[in-house]
Write a protein that holds these residues in place. Structure first.
Motif, short mmCIF file in Angstrom:
data_model
loop_
_atom_site.label_atom_id
_atom_site.label_comp_id
_atom_site.label_asym_id
_atom_site.label_seq_id
_atom_site.Cartn_x
_atom_site.Cartn_y
_atom_site.Cartn_z
N ARG A 17 0.82 -1.21 0.00
CA ARG A 17 0.00 0.00 0.00
C ARG A 17 0.86 1.26 0.00
O ARG A 17 0.50 2.27 0.63
CB ARG A 17 -0.93 -0.01 1.22
CG ARG A 17 -2.00 -1.06 1.13
CD ARG A 17 -2.97 -0.80 -0.02
NE ARG A 17 -3.50 -2.05 -0.56
CZ ARG A 17 -4.42 -2.11 -1.50
NH1 ARG A 17 -4.93 -1.00 -2.01
NH2 ARG A 17 -4.82 -3.27 -1.97
N TYR A 18 1.96 1.23 -0.73
CA TYR A 18 2.83 2.41 -0.79
C TYR A 18 2.18 3.57 -1.55
O TYR A 18 2.45 4.73 -1.28
CB TYR A 18 4.19 2.05 -1.41
CG TYR A 18 4.13 1.24 -2.67
CD1 TYR A 18 4.01 1.85 -3.91
CD2 TYR A 18 4.20 -0.15 -2.62
CE1 TYR A 18 3.96 1.10 -5.08
CE2 TYR A 18 4.15 -0.91 -3.77
CZ TYR A 18 4.03 -0.28 -5.00
OH TYR A 18 3.98 -1.04 -6.15
N VAL A 19 1.28 3.27 -2.49
CA VAL A 19 0.56 4.34 -3.20
C VAL A 19 -0.38 5.06 -2.24
O VAL A 19 -0.45 6.29 -2.21
CB VAL A 19 -0.21 3.78 -4.41
CG1 VAL A 19 -1.03 4.89 -5.07
CG2 VAL A 19 0.75 3.16 -5.42
N ALA A 20 -1.11 4.30 -1.44
CA ALA A 20 -2.02 4.89 -0.45
C ALA A 20 -1.25 5.70 0.58
O ALA A 20 -1.67 6.80 0.96
CB ALA A 20 -2.83 3.79 0.24
N ALA A 21 -0.11 5.18 1.02
CA ALA A 21 0.70 5.89 2.00
C ALA A 21 1.20 7.22 1.44
O ALA A 21 1.17 8.25 2.13
CB ALA A 21 1.88 5.02 2.44
N SER A 22 1.64 7.21 0.19
CA SER A 22 2.12 8.45 -0.42
C SER A 22 0.99 9.45 -0.62
O SER A 22 1.18 10.66 -0.48
CB SER A 22 2.80 8.15 -1.76
OG SER A 22 1.88 7.64 -2.71
N LEU A 23 -0.21 8.95 -0.92
CA LEU A 23 -1.37 9.84 -1.08
C LEU A 23 -1.69 10.56 0.23
O LEU A 23 -1.95 11.78 0.23
CB LEU A 23 -2.57 9.04 -1.57
CG LEU A 23 -3.81 9.83 -2.03
CD1 LEU A 23 -4.60 9.02 -3.06
CD2 LEU A 23 -4.74 10.17 -0.86
N GLU A 24 -1.67 9.84 1.34
CA GLU A 24 -1.98 10.46 2.62
C GLU A 24 -0.92 11.49 2.99
O GLU A 24 -1.24 12.59 3.49
CB GLU A 24 -2.08 9.39 3.71
CG GLU A 24 -3.18 8.37 3.50
CD GLU A 24 -4.57 8.99 3.46
OE1 GLU A 24 -4.76 10.11 3.97
OE2 GLU A 24 -5.49 8.34 2.90
N LEU A 25 0.35 11.18 2.77
CA LEU A 25 1.42 12.13 3.05
C LEU A 25 1.30 13.36 2.16
O LEU A 25 1.50 14.50 2.62
CB LEU A 25 2.78 11.47 2.84
CG LEU A 25 3.27 10.55 3.96
CD1 LEU A 25 4.47 9.75 3.48
CD2 LEU A 25 3.64 11.35 5.20
N PHE A 26 0.96 13.15 0.90
CA PHE A 26 0.81 14.26 -0.03
C PHE A 26 -0.35 15.17 0.38
O PHE A 26 -0.24 16.41 0.30
CB PHE A 26 0.57 13.72 -1.44
CG PHE A 26 0.34 14.78 -2.48
CD1 PHE A 26 1.37 15.64 -2.87
CD2 PHE A 26 -0.91 14.92 -3.07
CE1 PHE A 26 1.15 16.62 -3.83
CE2 PHE A 26 -1.13 15.89 -4.02
CZ PHE A 26 -0.10 16.75 -4.40
#
Length: 218
Positions: free
Chosen positions: A191-200
């Protein structure tokens, strides 16, 4: 429970995707301003109730986050991230347009402060290895309270002012700590895409209110 190499790969992928999202957002904004589309977009948003674009942005945020967290197909996850990047760029257009007109140079200053703040908070989370998941309840209630104040300000025409902007900077900082902690301790490795979305999303919120504070000081 993952081994060190697996977790390190996940973290690297997360931050590479975050960097790509930031670059993508800047590219979309550069294109809008270069093509002369930013002004009509900004004037169009500013001519209607701010609740309409804000509501649309919140809806897109929710849909993108849900898709990135739940979709099994990687392409759908990337589509969710790309859609949110475009939405973030569009919601920033009116603020950036006003900043460019009122205080040239303030955008670069706000971006620098935002980056330094993000790096500092990231260092704290990585250095301490503390689990900041306890912030979740505070962020939920703080977000609800902030949304109520924003809606009230739009409906009744009162200014939220400097103290609100400072509070939202603190809120965004807490969100970055929470998201970074989740990256370190809780996200599954796929879920690295989801994690990057939340950080963004948290980074975009921090930039918005840092820039708002800079503009109030002009």
């Amino acid at each position: 429970m993952a081994d060190v190499d697996t977790r390190a790969t996940f973290i690297l992928r997360t931050y590479l995707h975050l960097a790509s999202a930031v670059v993508g957002c800047v590219a979309v904004l550069y294109g809008l301003f270069s093509l002369g589309l930013a002004e009509p977009i900004a004037r169009g948003m500013l001519s209607i109730s701010w609740l309409i674009p804000m509501g649309g942005f919140i809806l897109i945020n929710w849909l993108a986050s849900r898709a990135a967290h739940q979709a099994q197909d990687l392409g759908t996850q990337y589509l969710a991230l790309a859609g949110f990047v475009v939405a973030q760029a569009l919601i920033l257009v009116p603020l950036l347009f006003m900043a460019q007109m009122m205080a040239p140079g303030v955008i670069e200053s706000a971006a620098s402060v935002t980056l330094l703040g993000f790096l500092g908070l990231t260092f704290i989370a990585f250095y301490t290895r503390k689990d900041f998941s306890f912030l979740r309840s505070l962020l939920i209630w703080g977000g609800v309270g902030a949304l109520v104040l924003i809606v009230g300000g739009s409906l009744f025409g009162y200014e939220l002012g400097t103290f609100f902007a400072v509070g939202m900077v603190v809120f965004a900082g807490a969100a970055i700590l929470y998201d970074t902690s989740n990256v370190l301790h809780h996200y599954p490795e796929d879920r690295y895409v989801a994690a990057s979305l939340e950080l963004f999303a948290s980074l975009g919120l921090l930039f918005w209110y840092v820039l708002s504070l800079f503009m109030q000081g002009e």
